[in-house]
Design an enzyme around this catalytic site. Structure first.
Site, PDB file in Angstrom:
ATOM      1  CG  ASN A 180      -0.336  -0.030   2.541  1.00  0.00           C
ATOM      2  OD1 ASN A 180       0.664  -0.703   2.764  1.00  0.00           O
ATOM      3  ND2 ASN A 180      -0.915   0.694   3.485  1.00  0.00           N
ATOM      4  CB  ILE A 181       1.782   3.704  -2.196  1.00  0.00           C
ATOM      5  CG1 ILE A 181       2.750   2.552  -2.486  1.00  0.00           C
ATOM      6  CG2 ILE A 181       2.480   5.057  -2.288  1.00  0.00           C
ATOM      7  CD1 ILE A 181       3.268   2.525  -3.921  1.00  0.00           C
ATOM      8  CD  GLU A 182      -1.436   5.232   4.612  1.00  0.00           C
ATOM      9  OE1 GLU A 182      -2.109   4.351   5.155  1.00  0.00           O
ATOM     10  OE2 GLU A 182      -0.858   6.138   5.266  1.00  0.00           O
ATOM     11  CB  CYS A 202      -5.196  -1.359  -1.962  1.00  0.00           C
ATOM     12  SG  CYS A 202      -6.557  -0.437  -1.223  1.00  0.00           S
ATOM     13  CD  GLU A 240      -5.284  -5.821  -1.118  1.00  0.00           C
ATOM     14  OE1 GLU A 240      -5.989  -6.229  -0.176  1.00  0.00           O
ATOM     15  OE2 GLU A 240      -4.792  -4.664  -1.148  1.00  0.00           O
ATOM     16  CB  CYS A 273     -10.829  -2.228   0.040  1.00  0.00           C
ATOM     17  SG  CYS A 273     -10.143  -1.699  -1.546  1.00  0.00           S
ATOM     18  CB  CYS A 314      -8.664  -4.613  -3.819  1.00  0.00           C
ATOM     19  SG  CYS A 314      -7.469  -3.296  -3.503  1.00  0.00           S
TER      20      CYS A 314
END
Length: 137
Positions: free
Chosen positions: A42-44, A53, A55, A90, A93
């Site tokens: 994940n990369i915010e 996300c 995935e 989620c 995804c």
């Protein structure tokens, strides 16, 4: 399918998470039907919406490389530190998975470790999913 290897790849991918806001680190390892593994984390983003996300990160990397046939994905996610929870994908995804995978056959593994994991089909996690076949005339 080598579950242990796939789960280990998801746990390793989790260490690359960029999650300075939620501190919820997620790693994913996507297995092609030919046996190749694509990892994602994940990369915010401070603006939240541009975040991605783990995935989808793995799927997009694989699709960019020309892959279209997938067998399984392992997901490891929890707050920073040892993985202590089962992190399900989620809804967004799950929808991406529906685009590329047979919902009855695609295996989703949520894992805390190589010894503690749960398996689901995409159909179990996305009943009545909308996919490419729904657009056929």
């Amino acid at each position: 399918m080598e579950r242990e290897k796939l789960i280990q790849a998801a746990l390793e991918a989790r260490t690359h998470s960029y999650s300075p806001y939620s501190h919820f680190q997620v790693g994913a390892a996507l297995l092609t039907k030919e046996g190749k593994i694509y990892q994602g984390c994940n990369i915010e983003n401070a603006a939240y919406t541009p975040s991605v996300c783990a995935e989808r990160n793995a799927f997009f990397k694989a699709v960019y490389e020309g892959e279209r046939n997938f067998a399984a994905i392992a997901i490891a996610g929890s707050p920073e530190g040892p993985c202590k929870a089962y992190a399900a994908p989620c809804g967004v995804c799950r929808q991406v998975m529906m685009e590329f995978c047979d919902p009855k056959e695609f295996c989703i593994i949520t894992a805390k470790s190589t010894e503690e994991y749960r398996e689901y089909s995409l159909e179990e996690l996305l009943p009545m999913g909308f996919g490419p076949k729904d657009l056929e005339g």
